[in-house]
Design a protein around this motif. Structure first.
Motif, mmCIF file in Angstrom:
data_model
loop_
_atom_site.group_PDB
_atom_site.id
_atom_site.type_symbol
_atom_site.label_atom_id
_atom_site.label_comp_id
_atom_site.label_asym_id
_atom_site.label_seq_id
_atom_site.Cartn_x
_atom_site.Cartn_y
_atom_site.Cartn_z
ATOM 1 N N VAL A 32 0.298 4.047 0.254
ATOM 2 C CA VAL A 32 1.556 4.804 0.318
ATOM 3 C C VAL A 32 1.258 6.289 0.509
ATOM 4 O O VAL A 32 1.844 6.957 1.365
ATOM 5 N N ALA A 33 0.318 6.820 -0.275
ATOM 6 C CA ALA A 33 -0.037 8.238 -0.162
ATOM 7 C C ALA A 33 -0.596 8.562 1.214
ATOM 8 O O ALA A 33 -0.264 9.595 1.801
ATOM 9 N N LYS A 34 -1.424 7.669 1.763
ATOM 10 C CA LYS A 34 -2.000 7.897 3.097
ATOM 11 C C LYS A 34 -0.908 7.911 4.151
ATOM 12 O O LYS A 34 -0.903 8.757 5.041
ATOM 13 N N LYS A 35 0.047 6.991 4.054
ATOM 14 C CA LYS A 35 1.138 6.946 5.025
ATOM 15 C C LYS A 35 1.965 8.232 4.967
ATOM 16 O O LYS A 35 2.342 8.785 5.998
ATOM 17 N N SER B 184 8.484 3.280 5.908
ATOM 18 C CA SER B 184 8.570 2.437 4.719
ATOM 19 C C SER B 184 7.228 1.780 4.425
ATOM 20 O O SER B 184 6.341 1.736 5.274
ATOM 21 N N CYS B 185 7.115 1.292 3.207
ATOM 22 C CA CYS B 185 5.958 0.525 2.752
ATOM 23 C C CYS B 185 6.483 -0.711 2.042
ATOM 24 O O CYS B 185 7.651 -0.765 1.649
ATOM 25 N N LYS B 186 5.634 -1.685 1.862
ATOM 26 C CA LYS B 186 5.981 -2.890 1.118
ATOM 27 C C LYS B 186 5.721 -2.659 -0.369
ATOM 28 O O LYS B 186 4.840 -1.882 -0.744
ATOM 29 N N SER B 187 6.464 -3.339 -1.207
ATOM 30 C CA SER B 187 6.338 -3.144 -2.646
ATOM 31 C C SER B 187 4.974 -3.553 -3.176
ATOM 32 O O SER B 187 4.572 -3.107 -4.247
ATOM 33 N N ASP B 188 4.233 -4.370 -2.432
ATOM 34 C CA ASP B 188 2.896 -4.763 -2.887
ATOM 35 C C ASP B 188 1.778 -3.927 -2.245
ATOM 36 O O ASP B 188 0.597 -4.197 -2.458
ATOM 37 N N ASP B 189 2.137 -2.876 -1.486
ATOM 38 C CA ASP B 189 1.125 -1.953 -0.950
ATOM 39 C C ASP B 189 0.510 -1.156 -2.093
ATOM 40 O O ASP B 189 1.152 -0.914 -3.117
#
Length: 64
Positions: free
Chosen positions: A24-27, A14-19
């Motif tokens: 996000v793409a890197k994760k 998961s990622c945070k909405s403020d990332d």
């Protein structure tokens, strides 16, 4: 096989909405996955971002 059995040994990424979009793409690339759950600051799921979302937004696929 039930869905519960299928996902029981999977780790949810998961990622945070403020990332940032880049984070996000890197994760997704680092974990070799096609989607990420987006959580708010309280850890509650707010949505999902997929590699297809990036493809549609940029008109080209993410590099693997």
């Amino acid at each position: 096989m039930s869905l519960e059995n299928f996902i029981s040994d999977k780790k949810i990424i998961s990622c945070k909405s403020d990332d940032s979009i880049c984070d996000v793409a890197k994760k997704m690339k680092d974990h070799d996955i096609g989607c990420v759950v987006i959580e708010n600051n309280n850890g509650k799921p707010e949505g999902v971002v997929t590699d297809r979302d990036f493809t549609k937004a940029t008109k080209q696929p993410l590099e693997k």
